[in-house]
Design a protein around this motif. Structure first.
Motif, PDB file in Angstrom:
ATOM      1  N   LYS A 142      -9.419   8.219  -0.646  1.00 23.48           N
ATOM      2  CA  LYS A 142      -9.524   6.987   0.191  1.00 23.48           C
ATOM      3  C   LYS A 142      -9.716   5.613  -0.563  1.00 23.48           C
ATOM      4  CE  LYS A 142      -8.743   8.923   4.024  1.00 23.48           C
ATOM      5  NZ  LYS A 142      -7.402   8.298   4.961  1.00 23.48           N
ATOM      6  N   LEU A 143      -9.637   5.928  -1.948  1.00 27.99           N
ATOM      7  CA  LEU A 143      -9.914   4.809  -2.986  1.00 27.99           C
ATOM      8  C   LEU A 143      -8.876   3.718  -2.675  1.00 27.99           C
ATOM      9  CD1 LEU A 143     -11.376   6.564  -6.118  1.00 27.99           C
ATOM     10  CD2 LEU A 143     -12.668   4.844  -4.558  1.00 27.99           C
ATOM     11  N   MET A 144      -9.098   2.573  -2.808  1.00 31.94           N
ATOM     12  CA  MET A 144      -7.857   1.648  -2.572  1.00 31.94           C
ATOM     13  C   MET A 144      -7.995   0.636  -3.789  1.00 31.94           C
ATOM     14  SD  MET A 144      -6.684   2.147   0.321  1.00 31.94           S
ATOM     15  CE  MET A 144      -5.648   0.667   0.662  1.00 31.94           C
ATOM     16  N   THR A 145      -6.737   0.708  -4.692  1.00 33.36           N
ATOM     17  CA  THR A 145      -6.860  -0.074  -5.954  1.00 33.36           C
ATOM     18  C   THR A 145      -5.465  -0.923  -5.671  1.00 33.36           C
ATOM     19  OG1 THR A 145      -7.704   1.507  -6.937  1.00 33.36           O
ATOM     20  CG2 THR A 145      -6.780   0.003  -8.311  1.00 33.36           C
ATOM     21  N   ARG A 146      -5.656  -2.293  -6.160  1.00 31.80           N
ATOM     22  CA  ARG A 146      -4.592  -3.335  -5.954  1.00 31.80           C
ATOM     23  C   ARG A 146      -4.201  -3.270  -7.299  1.00 31.80           C
ATOM     24  NH1 ARG A 146      -1.341  -5.493  -3.306  1.00 31.80           N
ATOM     25  NH2 ARG A 146      -2.514  -5.419  -1.216  1.00 31.80           N
ATOM     26  N   ILE A 147      -3.075  -3.022  -7.699  1.00 31.80           N
ATOM     27  CA  ILE A 147      -2.597  -2.998  -9.173  1.00 31.80           C
ATOM     28  C   ILE A 147      -1.295  -4.049  -9.158  1.00 31.80           C
ATOM     29  CG2 ILE A 147      -1.299  -1.743 -10.989  1.00 31.80           C
ATOM     30  CD1 ILE A 147      -2.053   1.056  -9.411  1.00 31.80           C
ATOM     31  N   GLU A 148      -1.720  -4.946 -10.293  1.00 33.53           N
ATOM     32  CA  GLU A 148      -0.963  -6.160 -10.371  1.00 33.53           C
ATOM     33  C   GLU A 148      -0.468  -6.504 -11.940  1.00 33.53           C
ATOM     34  OE1 GLU A 148      -2.152  -8.704  -6.592  1.00 33.53           O
ATOM     35  OE2 GLU A 148      -3.237  -9.216  -8.431  1.00 33.53           O
ATOM     36  N   VAL A 149       0.437  -7.005 -12.112  1.00 25.72           N
ATOM     37  CA  VAL A 149       0.858  -7.464 -13.528  1.00 25.72           C
ATOM     38  C   VAL A 149       1.418  -8.575 -13.541  1.00 25.72           C
ATOM     39  CG1 VAL A 149       3.129  -6.083 -13.398  1.00 25.72           C
ATOM     40  CG2 VAL A 149       1.915  -6.441 -15.641  1.00 25.72           C
ATOM     41  N   VAL A 150       1.183  -9.516 -14.617  1.00 20.63           N
ATOM     42  CA  VAL A 150       1.667 -10.801 -14.854  1.00 20.63           C
ATOM     43  C   VAL A 150       3.153 -10.458 -15.418  1.00 20.63           C
ATOM     44  CG1 VAL A 150       1.500 -12.932 -16.207  1.00 20.63           C
ATOM     45  CG2 VAL A 150      -0.650 -11.750 -15.342  1.00 20.63           C
TER      46      VAL A 150
END
Length: 165
Positions: A142-150
């Motif tokens: 149930k872990l929620m991680t927003r992954i983002e990259v420039v």
């Protein structure tokens, strides 16, 4: 399941962070220690963080990971020791929301890379993981991680008389 991937425009966002180099096996403990240290410092200043804690990855060398650990804040604040004020890079970012254990994030990263290739974008800065909850609060699945990259627009290969070989 393939996560939904999107392009977003990152605006001005001040941060308070600590940048360091570490080994992959030391990272989980280091992240916890640095988050607690920054959180304590913000509380001492009477300031709340203004979003999810993050880790920015400037390289993928597992023996010498160059990482920035921090929190978004409302305004630029004074630094102290290893804690430095800064800003998230403004401009286009590719983003996805990953749900599951941290060990399984590779699927989300691979999907993002494929999406960027198809849509004409390439990496132009660090990868960010924004942790929307914690292993202390929920089960790993149930872990929620927003992954983002420039990102920036991918350079097309030049053809014709102006080609630089």
């Amino acid at each position: 399941m393939i996560p939904e991937i999107a392009l977003k425009q990152q605006g001005y966002q001040p941060i308070m962070s600590i940048r360091t180099v570490t080994r992959m096996e030391d990272l989980p403990k280091l992240i916890g220690e640095k988050f607690m240290r920054i959180d304590r410092y913000l509380k001492d200043l009477g300031v709340e963080n203004s979003g999810a804690p993050f880790v920015a990855y400037y390289n993928l060398d597992m023996a010498k990971l160059d990482v920035e650990i921090g929190f978004p804040v409302e305004d630029i604040l004074p630094g102290e020791g290893e804690m430095c004020p800064g800003e998230l890079p403004e401009g286009p970012w590719v983003t996805t929301l990953y749900e599951g254990p941290y060990e399984g994030m590779k699927v989300a990263y691979e999907a993002m890379m494929a999406w960027m290739a198809v849509n004409g974008w390439e990496v132009a800065g660090p990868y960010y993981e924004m942790y929307l909850n914690s292993p202390d609060e929920v089960k790993p699945e149930k872990l929620m991680t927003r992954i983002e990259v420039v990102v920036k627009k991918a350079e097309e290969e030049s053809h014709g008389m102006f080609r630089n070989d």
